[in-house]
Enzyme design. Structure first.
Site, PDB file in Angstrom:
ATOM      1  N   ILE A   1       0.830  -1.200   0.000  1.00 15.45           N
ATOM      2  CA  ILE A   1       0.000   0.000   0.000  1.00 15.45           C
ATOM      3  C   ILE A   1       0.869   1.257   0.000  1.00 15.45           C
ATOM      4  O   ILE A   1       1.931   1.303   0.617  1.00 15.45           O
ATOM      5  CB  ILE A   1      -0.993  -0.009   1.196  1.00 15.45           C
ATOM      6  CG1 ILE A   1      -1.998   1.141   1.091  1.00 15.45           C
ATOM      7  CG2 ILE A   1      -0.277  -0.019   2.525  1.00 15.45           C
ATOM      8  CD1 ILE A   1      -3.213   0.999   1.975  1.00 15.45           C
ATOM      9  N   CYS A   2       0.413   2.244  -0.753  1.00 11.56           N
ATOM     10  CA  CYS A   2       0.991   3.580  -0.781  1.00 11.56           C
ATOM     11  C   CYS A   2       2.452   3.569  -1.255  1.00 11.56           C
ATOM     12  O   CYS A   2       2.739   3.208  -2.382  1.00 11.56           O
ATOM     13  CB  CYS A   2       0.821   4.227   0.590  1.00 11.56           C
ATOM     14  SG  CYS A   2       0.865   6.026   0.574  1.00 11.56           S
ATOM     15  N   HIS A   3       3.381   3.951  -0.400  1.00 13.29           N
ATOM     16  CA  HIS A   3       4.795   4.020  -0.765  1.00 13.29           C
ATOM     17  C   HIS A   3       5.491   2.658  -0.767  1.00 13.29           C
ATOM     18  O   HIS A   3       6.683   2.582  -1.061  1.00 13.29           O
ATOM     19  CB  HIS A   3       5.538   4.977   0.173  1.00 13.29           C
ATOM     20  CG  HIS A   3       5.288   6.417  -0.129  1.00 13.29           C
ATOM     21  ND1 HIS A   3       4.169   7.078   0.318  1.00 13.29           N
ATOM     22  CD2 HIS A   3       5.988   7.309  -0.855  1.00 13.29           C
ATOM     23  CE1 HIS A   3       4.199   8.323  -0.106  1.00 13.29           C
ATOM     24  NE2 HIS A   3       5.301   8.494  -0.826  1.00 13.29           N
ATOM     25  N   ALA A   4       4.781   1.580  -0.472  1.00 13.07           N
ATOM     26  CA  ALA A   4       5.373   0.239  -0.517  1.00 13.07           C
ATOM     27  C   ALA A   4       5.948  -0.065  -1.897  1.00 13.07           C
ATOM     28  O   ALA A   4       6.904  -0.840  -2.017  1.00 13.07           O
ATOM     29  CB  ALA A   4       4.333  -0.812  -0.142  1.00 13.07           C
TER      30      ALA A   4
ATOM     31  N   SER B   1      -2.634  -0.831  -3.287  1.00 18.04           N
ATOM     32  CA  SER B   1      -3.546   0.293  -3.106  1.00 18.04           C
ATOM     33  C   SER B   1      -2.762   1.585  -2.995  1.00 18.04           C
ATOM     34  O   SER B   1      -1.549   1.574  -2.774  1.00 18.04           O
ATOM     35  CB  SER B   1      -4.412   0.101  -1.855  1.00 18.04           C
ATOM     36  OG  SER B   1      -5.402  -0.873  -2.075  1.00 18.04           O
TER      37      SER B   1
END
Length: 168
Positions: free
Chosen positions: A101-104, A150
């Protein structure tokens, strides 16, 4: 039930960690915190403390059923560690579920596992994702094979739903 590795270090995004982990545990899954130093404490951007159970250098994807990578600044810090990069890449080699998710996506980019994939992530990573050979998709959740991704905290309910579906 499944055992999920959560790879993180300091400055992970608290809610992107907390809500999925609560849902995974509620569904009966086991969470193992994997980080740079076993036994250390890391803190989220808003101060959530997490005890690191296992050092990333001492584990492999074979030890787990799935991998969860919360966002925040943590993935950017982890991507410079060769063991963290190897660990993430290993989940893709073995086609085990990965929840990002996000910056992953920063850690996935460094692990060189995004070519030909469809990925959702934080908007500032769009060009990086394209440069890694993937298609950025501006949707609350994208499922592409073993990868569930996401964009941001608002997407967490859809993210959890798809991650749990992969675990069933």
């Amino acid at each position: 039930m499944k055992t999920i590795a959560v790879i993180l270090t300091d400055m992970f995004q608290d809610v992107e960690y907390q809500l999925p982990v609560v849902a995974f545990r509620k569904a009966g899954h086991t969470i193992v915190h994997v980080g740079l130093v076993a036994g250390s404490m890391v803190k989220g951007e808003y101060g959530t403390p997490i005890h690191i159970d296992k050092a990333v250098r001492a584990v492999t994807a074979e030890d787990f059923d799935a991998l969860f990578i919360p966002g925040g600044y943590s993935p950017d810090k982890l991507r410079i560690d060769p063991d963290a990069v190897r660990f993430v890449r290993d989940f893709f080699t073995k086609e085990k579920p990965v929840f990002a998710i996000c910056h992953a996506a920063q850690l996935l980019i460094t692990a060189d596992v995004l070519k030909g994939r469809r990925v959702a992530a934080w908007m500032s990573l769009v060009q990086d994702i394209k440069n890694a050979g993937a298609e950025y998709v501006d949707k609350e959740v994208v499922v592409d094979g073993n990868l569930v991704s996401s964009r941001k905290p608002a997407d967490i309910p859809a993210f959890i739903h798809e991650a749990l579906a992969k675990l069933s």
